[in-house]
Design a protein around this motif. Structure first.
Motif, PDB file in Angstrom:
ATOM      1  N   TRP A 192     -52.983  11.979  -2.572  1.00 62.98           N
ATOM      2  CA  TRP A 192     -52.411  13.138  -2.079  1.00 62.98           C
ATOM      3  C   TRP A 192     -52.737  13.445  -0.446  1.00 62.98           C
ATOM      4  N   VAL A 193     -53.550  12.397   0.016  1.00 60.87           N
ATOM      5  CA  VAL A 193     -53.975  12.922   1.451  1.00 60.87           C
ATOM      6  C   VAL A 193     -52.964  12.634   2.422  1.00 60.87           C
ATOM      7  N   SER A 194     -51.856  12.206   2.259  1.00 69.04           N
ATOM      8  CA  SER A 194     -50.682  12.107   3.175  1.00 69.04           C
ATOM      9  C   SER A 194     -49.768  12.874   2.957  1.00 69.04           C
ATOM     10  N   SER A 195     -49.803  13.643   1.936  1.00 69.90           N
ATOM     11  CA  SER A 195     -48.667  14.546   1.414  1.00 69.90           C
ATOM     12  C   SER A 195     -48.943  16.002   1.336  1.00 69.90           C
ATOM     13  N   GLU A 196     -49.964  16.232   0.444  1.00 68.76           N
ATOM     14  CA  GLU A 196     -50.485  17.489   0.300  1.00 68.76           C
ATOM     15  C   GLU A 196     -52.014  17.409   0.125  1.00 68.76           C
ATOM     16  N   TRP A 197     -52.682  17.511   1.139  1.00 72.72           N
ATOM     17  CA  TRP A 197     -54.229  17.174   1.140  1.00 72.72           C
ATOM     18  C   TRP A 197     -54.848  18.152   0.197  1.00 72.72           C
ATOM     19  N   GLY A 198     -54.398  19.354   0.191  1.00 72.77           N
ATOM     20  CA  GLY A 198     -55.003  20.348  -0.851  1.00 72.77           C
ATOM     21  C   GLY A 198     -55.346  19.824  -2.085  1.00 72.77           C
ATOM     22  N   LEU A 199     -54.651  19.075  -2.760  1.00 71.69           N
ATOM     23  CA  LEU A 199     -54.909  18.446  -3.877  1.00 71.69           C
ATOM     24  C   LEU A 199     -55.794  17.587  -4.200  1.00 71.69           C
ATOM     25  N   SER A 200     -56.230  16.902  -3.158  1.00 68.72           N
ATOM     26  CA  SER A 200     -57.435  15.983  -2.912  1.00 68.72           C
ATOM     27  C   SER A 200     -58.652  16.638  -3.182  1.00 68.72           C
ATOM     28  N   PHE A 201     -58.440  18.234  -3.152  1.00 72.93           N
ATOM     29  CA  PHE A 201     -59.736  18.885  -3.459  1.00 72.93           C
ATOM     30  C   PHE A 201     -59.581  19.606  -4.800  1.00 72.93           C
ATOM     31  N   ILE A 202     -58.335  19.947  -5.133  1.00 72.47           N
ATOM     32  CA  ILE A 202     -58.179  20.745  -6.383  1.00 72.47           C
ATOM     33  C   ILE A 202     -58.237  20.048  -7.494  1.00 72.47           C
ATOM     34  N   TYR A 237     -73.055  13.665 -13.260  1.00 73.04           N
ATOM     35  CA  TYR A 237     -73.187  13.264 -12.030  1.00 73.04           C
ATOM     36  C   TYR A 237     -72.030  12.634 -11.085  1.00 73.04           C
ATOM     37  N   THR A 238     -71.192  11.904 -11.899  1.00 72.57           N
ATOM     38  CA  THR A 238     -70.165  11.240 -11.529  1.00 72.57           C
ATOM     39  C   THR A 238     -69.441  12.114 -10.819  1.00 72.57           C
ATOM     40  N   SER A 239     -69.106  13.259 -11.416  1.00 73.22           N
ATOM     41  CA  SER A 239     -67.972  14.239 -11.177  1.00 73.22           C
ATOM     42  C   SER A 239     -68.850  15.111 -10.044  1.00 73.22           C
ATOM     43  N   TYR A 240     -69.971  15.083  -9.807  1.00 73.49           N
ATOM     44  CA  TYR A 240     -70.441  15.793  -8.538  1.00 73.49           C
ATOM     45  C   TYR A 240     -70.184  14.943  -7.466  1.00 73.49           C
ATOM     46  N   HIS A 241     -70.326  13.628  -7.357  1.00 71.08           N
ATOM     47  CA  HIS A 241     -69.970  12.855  -6.382  1.00 71.08           C
ATOM     48  C   HIS A 241     -68.640  12.846  -6.038  1.00 71.08           C
ATOM     49  N   LEU A 242     -67.811  12.501  -7.198  1.00 68.17           N
ATOM     50  CA  LEU A 242     -66.285  12.846  -6.958  1.00 68.17           C
ATOM     51  C   LEU A 242     -65.746  13.977  -6.209  1.00 68.17           C
ATOM     52  N   SER A 243     -66.355  15.098  -6.367  1.00 69.73           N
ATOM     53  CA  SER A 243     -65.920  16.454  -5.906  1.00 69.73           C
ATOM     54  C   SER A 243     -66.408  16.381  -4.353  1.00 69.73           C
ATOM     55  N   ARG A 244     -67.413  15.561  -3.829  1.00 74.28           N
ATOM     56  CA  ARG A 244     -68.108  15.663  -2.724  1.00 74.28           C
ATOM     57  C   ARG A 244     -67.233  14.686  -1.574  1.00 74.28           C
ATOM     58  N   LYS A 245     -66.590  13.632  -2.072  1.00 79.96           N
ATOM     59  CA  LYS A 245     -66.116  12.553  -1.292  1.00 79.96           C
ATOM     60  C   LYS A 245     -64.750  12.923  -0.798  1.00 79.96           C
ATOM     61  N   PRO A 246     -63.774  13.859  -1.412  1.00 79.67           N
ATOM     62  CA  PRO A 246     -62.378  14.244  -0.581  1.00 79.67           C
ATOM     63  C   PRO A 246     -62.645  14.571   0.980  1.00 79.67           C
ATOM     64  N   ILE A 247     -63.684  15.336   1.157  1.00 83.09           N
ATOM     65  CA  ILE A 247     -63.539  15.729   2.659  1.00 83.09           C
ATOM     66  C   ILE A 247     -63.741  14.408   3.430  1.00 83.09           C
ATOM     67  N   SER A 248     -64.253  13.508   3.373  1.00 80.01           N
ATOM     68  CA  SER A 248     -64.376  12.294   4.226  1.00 80.01           C
ATOM     69  C   SER A 248     -63.145  11.556   4.237  1.00 80.01           C
ATOM     70  N   ILE A 249     -61.993  11.654   3.223  1.00 85.91           N
ATOM     71  CA  ILE A 249     -60.977  10.912   3.086  1.00 85.91           C
ATOM     72  C   ILE A 249     -59.938  11.885   3.963  1.00 85.91           C
ATOM     73  N   VAL A 250     -60.174  13.028   3.838  1.00 82.14           N
ATOM     74  CA  VAL A 250     -59.182  14.172   4.470  1.00 82.14           C
ATOM     75  C   VAL A 250     -59.340  14.473   5.777  1.00 82.14           C
ATOM     76  N   LYS A 251     -60.430  13.914   6.228  1.00 84.14           N
ATOM     77  CA  LYS A 251     -60.771  14.237   8.028  1.00 84.14           C
ATOM     78  C   LYS A 251     -59.766  13.418   8.618  1.00 84.14           C
ATOM     79  N   SER A 252     -59.379  12.361   8.477  1.00 83.20           N
ATOM     80  CA  SER A 252     -58.321  11.611   9.256  1.00 83.20           C
ATOM     81  C   SER A 252     -57.017  12.162   9.050  1.00 83.20           C
ATOM     82  N   GLN A 253     -56.789  13.107   8.056  1.00 82.54           N
ATOM     83  CA  GLN A 253     -55.605  13.582   8.064  1.00 82.54           C
ATOM     84  C   GLN A 253     -55.485  14.834   8.569  1.00 82.54           C
TER      85      GLN A 253
END
Length: 508
Positions: free
Chosen positions: A200-210, A33-49
């Protein structure tokens, strides 16, 4: 010369067999379940980018334009970008809320190991697909919406499965403390998700999800190979879910008729054929689970508690960027302190509820104190870095403490309630009903934040405070029952003391 056995191995051999498997189950479900939440969090970080302040970066290097949105990622480069972010959040959360009610029913009828590991691999796939939109240069809103919907549906496999597994291995005695510590996986996952996405949020935000997608898929594969669903599967003793004593649970059912009363077997019938293997009990129905005392109250309370928690989960980094004027990475790092508080709050709530026996009262007290703390954080939380750190930790503990307690120990208690007459096939369904109802609030919170935030962040916090108050009010009936139970216990205890004193005096 052969070396001595490794100390760690000697420790494992010294532990009882049951303890080893319980530890394995705790660690494995924690990582899942750590990994479940780990995969949900990036969207909130990437929004500002996706919609940064482009004017701070100067003119457009391609055409010299002074547009304030030249560096934004279409379609989030428009003035309605907050509403679009709200649509992304709700695509996931509405699908999650709807899917959760169905997921528990499947969880009771399918092998949990297959169900959980398959869901994790699919979650990894859809999380990565969101990030691949960056590398495939996709600027169509519906692509991201569809990926979010699919991800929300498959992520519903997680919570009912891990709570059912832990509930199968641990009895009621220290469940609040154990599950309070174990439930820190939510905050640990959020923290790791924020830190990984921030790289990766400021460089290649796609990796923040991959990268998080790869992690959850890998943990899912490990789950398939090592998870043990029931103690009986490996010859271990099942836990004791109900302590035999004269004291009744304030929420207990005293009659012989419970949700499964029609299909129960009497002790006399069981004694007539002791050599026959016990029949596999039928999984509880959705309506049968709703009739378990306390399920409706805690479900509705969680709706509002989760509304507050998930608004912070999805909007806190953007709030810090807008109000405190930090960069995307710094805001993401600072927002992790809310989850640090969540870890402490979950453990504290579990410990207090175990000691007092009052799950509802513990939740209610924390919710009452949380309301003024949210008001203070909005007023003075950004006046200095020290104040911000302290307020985030306190607010995280008070907001996430009740949420953690209800989704873990309370769900497990109700899923093994004495009215079920020993039928353990209710854990997933009860957990799914409680968390599914809470997920409706999780969907509403970010949506309302997206709609209200253009009118000012103060109004967002007023909405959160109101939700906190409603969550507390919905538990009032259960709290009254717990208080009456304590009063009755104290009266009986005083009566016993008086009788003992009188008998001693008579003996003299």
């Amino acid at each position: 010369m052969r070396a001595a056995l490794a100390p760690g191995v000697r420790l494992l051999r010294a532990l009882p067999r049951d303890s080893r498997y319980r530890g394995l189950t705790l660690v494995l479900t924690f990582l899942c379940y750590t990994s479940y939440h780990l995969s949900r969090k990036p969207i909130s970080i990437v929004k500002s980018q996706l919609h940064p302040n482009c004017s701070a970066l100067g003119t457009n290097p391609h055409n010299g334009s002074n547009s304030t949105t030249w560096c934004s990622w279409a379609p989030f480069d428009q003035d309605n970008y907050k509403e679009l972010f709200g649509a992304l959040d709700n695509a996931f959360l509405v699908a999650y809320a709807i899917g959760m009610f169905i997921s528990g029913i499947f969880g009771e009828r399918l092998p949990l190991r297959y169900y959980l590991s398959g869901g994790m691999v699919l979650s990894g796939l859809f999380t990565a697909l969101f990030g691949l939109g960056y590398f495939w240069d996709i600027h169509v809103l519906w692509y991201f919406i569809i990926v979010q919907v699919c991800n929300g549906l498959v992520q519903t496999t997680g919570w009912p499965s891990v709570v059912a597994c832990v509930g199968n291995w641990f009895g009621k005695g220290k469940r609040g403390l154990i599950m309070g510590i174990w439930n820190s996986h939510t905050s640990v996952g959020n923290i790791l998700g924020s830190l990984i996405a921030g790289v990766w949020v400021s460089s290649e935000w796609g990796l923040s999800f991959i990268v998080p997608g790869i992690i959850i898929a890998a943990v899912g594969i490990a789950c398939f190979f090592f998870l043990v669903e029931h103690p009986e599967d490996v010859g271990c003793s099942p836990p004791l879910h109900h302590v035999m004593s004269d004291e009744k649970d304030p929420e207990g059912v005293t009659s012989d008729d419970g949700p499964l009363g029609a299909s129960g077997h009497s002790s006399a019938e069981s004694s007539e054929s002791p050599k026959e293997p016990p029949e596999e009990p039928e999984a509880i129905s959705f309506l049968g689970a709703l009739r378990i005392p306390g399920v409706v109250e805690f479900s509705l309370c969680l709706l509002f508690a989760k509304l507050v928690s998930y608004t912070f989960l999805y909007w806190l980094p953007l709030y810090i960027v807008n109000v405190a004027h930090f960069g995307a990475k710094e805001a993401g790092d600072l927002s992790t302190l809310f989850d640090v508080g969540g870890i402490l709050g979950g453990i504290f709530a579990g410990l207090i509820s175990d000691y007092s026996g009052g799950r509802a009262t513990t939740c209610c007290v924390m919710l009452v104190v949380a309301a003024p703390m949210l008001f203070l954080y909005n007023r003075i939380g950004q006046t200095g870095i020290g104040t911000s750190v302290a307020m985030l930790i306190v607010c995280g503990a008070l907001v996430n403490g009740p949420y953690a307690l209800i989704t873990t120990a309370v769900s497990a208690d109700l899923g093994t309630h004495e009215s079920l007459k020993g039928n353990a096939k209710a854990l997933s369904t009860v957990t799914a009903i409680i968390d599914g109802t809470g997920s409706v609030g999780a969907a509403l919170g970010p949506l309302l934040a997206g709609l209200i935030s253009p009118t000012g962040w103060n109004n967002v916090f007023y909405m959160l405070i109101a939700a906190d108050g409603l969550a507390c009010l919905l538990l009032a009936r259960v709290v009254v029952k717990e208080v009456r139970g304590w009063c009755g216990y104290m009266a009986r205890k005083r009566g016993s003391s008086v009788q003992l004193t009188e008998s001693v005096l008579d003996g003299k």
